[in-house]
Every structure is written in structure tokens, then in C-alpha cells.
Write an enzyme that holds these catalytic residues in place. Structure first.
Site, short mmCIF file in Angstrom:
data_model
loop_
_atom_site.label_atom_id
_atom_site.label_comp_id
_atom_site.label_asym_id
_atom_site.label_seq_id
_atom_site.Cartn_x
_atom_site.Cartn_y
_atom_site.Cartn_z
N SER A 50 0.79 -1.28 -0.01
CA SER A 50 0.14 -0.12 0.22
C SER A 50 0.74 1.20 -0.15
CB SER A 50 -0.90 0.09 1.30
OG SER A 50 -0.18 0.25 2.33
N ASP A 84 -1.42 -1.00 -3.85
CA ASP A 84 -3.00 -0.81 -2.95
C ASP A 84 -2.90 0.76 -2.66
OD1 ASP A 84 -5.34 -1.85 -2.55
OD2 ASP A 84 -4.84 -2.26 -0.66
N HIS A 85 -4.10 1.19 -2.71
CA HIS A 85 -4.87 2.42 -2.01
C HIS A 85 -3.75 3.53 -2.52
CE1 HIS A 85 -8.20 1.64 0.05
NE2 HIS A 85 -7.81 0.45 0.49
N GLY A 212 -11.14 -4.59 3.82
CA GLY A 212 -11.51 -4.67 5.22
C GLY A 212 -11.73 -6.18 5.49
N ASN A 233 -9.40 -8.62 0.31
CA ASN A 233 -8.34 -7.81 0.72
C ASN A 233 -8.14 -8.33 2.33
OD1 ASN A 233 -7.96 -7.12 -1.85
ND2 ASN A 233 -7.54 -4.82 -1.12
N THR A 236 -5.04 -6.09 8.31
CA THR A 236 -4.83 -6.04 9.73
C THR A 236 -4.84 -7.55 10.40
OG1 THR A 236 -6.05 -4.40 9.72
CG2 THR A 236 -5.96 -5.11 12.01
#
Length: 283
Positions: A50, A84-85, A212, A233, A236
Site C-alpha cells: 500500500s 494498493d490504495h 477490510g 483484501n 490487519t
């Protein structure tokens, strides 16, 4: 094994009635754990880096991308490399040179019209270089630095009609949608809107992406895949496993100073988490 492309892995998942998982890479140990977990599960996986991870590495994409590519090249699993992002145009335009086959361009904080314009330009640039481009419509909250966002609040979830128009206007290859999950969840309590996922799957011709997913229970993930999600995805959950293993080791060995001693169980814990998620993705 040679680096696969994300487009190839998504196409194979769609053909085999399953989904493919994308796992966040922050350190070398993350990449190694993802490769090991994919081998354990006998499944493909996406190594995704990311923009926040790039910032963690001092703004340099080169070193962490090279590490991820090296890990993929020695793995028995089929792995691809995804950026990513991405918000920064500069970072977007470094993707091709660094060997990424796909990018998630994130203009979700813009107005709808601005999002369409910026994403269409990113898609044009990417397609000229053979890069598969994902974008986001709706609000999948929880990213660091963002205000709290209720995943069930009015106006947060992705509207199917708007999604159809967005995909047609931008030409994106995949669409991340807001259906009840949130980034950075440490407990797996998210409840997804499966009717909405199915409606979105009918509305757009491109793969749907669930961001998430760390906070989504196994049964919800399996149902999401059956409803039409093709890319899942996970970030965490790996960090939770990593940190938990490090904390347990240091509590048991308070005088330890050699990082290899606690990075080994941390890497093993992440690999087990990767394998577990991958085993949930049969359609």
C-alpha cells in the site's frame, strides 16, 4: 515460480468458482509468510503493497517491491504483485517500472465527478502499459488518519446503479465496494450485506473486491464469495498475528534481544493466518 499477473489470478479464480486473496506486505517477513501460507493452502495469492507501506519505508517503493518479487520468484505458489490504495500520481506512475501488474487507484475521497475523472485517467495510463486497475466506489472506512465511519450509515454503501455508471465511465478492471466491512478491524464482527453484493455483481461486468476483510467472519467471507466477490483484501489480521506472536515470545523471554528469535514465530503465525483465509475462498 515466475511472478504471475493479478489479471491472470483473478481470471483463474473466476473460472474455478472461487476468489483470490490479496495480503498486505509491510516487511520482508510479511512477504515470506504470505508465500508460505499460500503454499500450505495450495492456492494463489496477491502480494499487495500500500501507499502507507511505502511511506513506512521512507517513501521508497524500490526495496520492498524488490523483496516481494524475490520472495515470489522462489515460491512454489503463484503470486502477483499489486500496488494498493494509491493516492499519489507519482507513486502510480512508478508501478510499471517496479514490476507491478496491477494498481488500486483510490480516488474515493473525491466527489463522484472528480473520482470518475481521476480514475478514468489512471485507467488510461495503466492500460497503455498493461496494468490492471482497481478503483473504489462507496466508503470503506477505517484507514489510519480517517475519522470514524459507521459501515452501516446511510450513503456509505455502494449503489448498484451508480456502480454500473462508474464502471462504464472509467473502464476499471475491478471495483472495490462498500458492503459492510471496514479497514483496520481487529475483531471479526463485520456483517456484510449479501443482497447488495449480489446486486452489485449483477450490475457490473468487472470483478468485485472486498476491502477490510480482516474483520469479516469466515462464514461471511464464504457467503461473500458465493455472492460474487472475487478479490478479498486482508491486512490487519496479519499484523494481529505478527504482534501477538512477538508479544507472547517477549513476555516469555524478557531478556531476549535477537530479533530472529521472535520474528520466526511471528512469521509462522502470519503464514497460518494466510493459509486459513485462503481456505475460505471456495465458491
Amino acid at each position: 515460480m515466475p511472478l504471475a499477473t493479478t489479471g491472470e489470478l483473478i481470471a483463474a479464480a473466476r473460472q474455478n468458482n472461487r476468489a483470490v486473496a490479496a495480503f498486505n506486505v509491510i516487511t520482508l517477513e510479511h512477504a515470506e509468510a504470505i508465500a508460505t501460507g499460500a503454499e500450505q493452502a495450495g492456492a494463489d495469492a496477491i502480494l499487495q503493497i500500500s501507499e502507507n507501506a511505502v511511506k513506512f519505508h521512507g517513501g521508497s517503493l524500490t526495496a520492498i517491491a524488490a523483496a516481494a518479487k524475490a520472495v515470489a520468484g522462489t515460491s512454489r505458489a503463484r503470486l502477483s504483485l499489486h500496488l494498493d490504495h494509491v493516492v499519489s500520481e507519482d507513486l502510480l506512475k512508478r508501478a510499471h517500472a517496479e514490476g507491478f501488474s496491477s494498481v488500486m487507484f483510490d480516488a474515493s475521497k473525491m466527489t463522484y465527478a472528480e473520482n470518475v475523472k481521476a480514475t478514468a485517467e489512471a485507467v488510461r495510463w495503466g492500460h497503455e502499459r498493461g496494468i490492471w486497475v482497481e478503483a473504489e466506489l462507496g466508503k470503506v472506512g477505517g484507514k489510519e488518519g480517517e475519522p470514524p465511519l459507521d459501515a452501516h450509515a446511510p450513503g456509505v454503501r455502494t449503489d448498484p446503479d451508480e456502480a454500473r455508471a462508474y464502471v462504464e465511465a472509467t473502464g476499471v478492471d475491478a471495483l472495490a465496494v462498500a458492503v459492510g466491512s471496514s479497514h483496520a478491524m481487529t475483531e471479526r464482527t463485520a456483517a456484510l450485506d449479501h443482497e447488495l453484493i449480489a446486486a452489485l455483481q449483477r450490475a457490473v461486468p468487472v470483478p468485485l473486491v472486498l476491502h477490510g476483510s480482516s474483520g469479516v467472519p469466515d462464514a461471511e467471507i464464504r457467503e461473500a464469495v458465493r455472492s460474487g466477490m472475487l478479490k478479498i483484501n486482508v491486512g490487519t489480521a496479519l499484523n494481529t498475528a505478527f504482534t501477538g506472536a512477538v508479544r507472547a515470545f517477549l513476555e516469555a523471554h524478557p531478556s531476549a534481544v535477537d530479533p530472529r528469535k521472535y520474528l520466526v514465530p511471528a512469521r509462522e503465525a502470519m503464514a497460518g493466518t494466510v493459509a486459513h483465509f485462503l481456505r475460505q475462498l471456495e465458491g
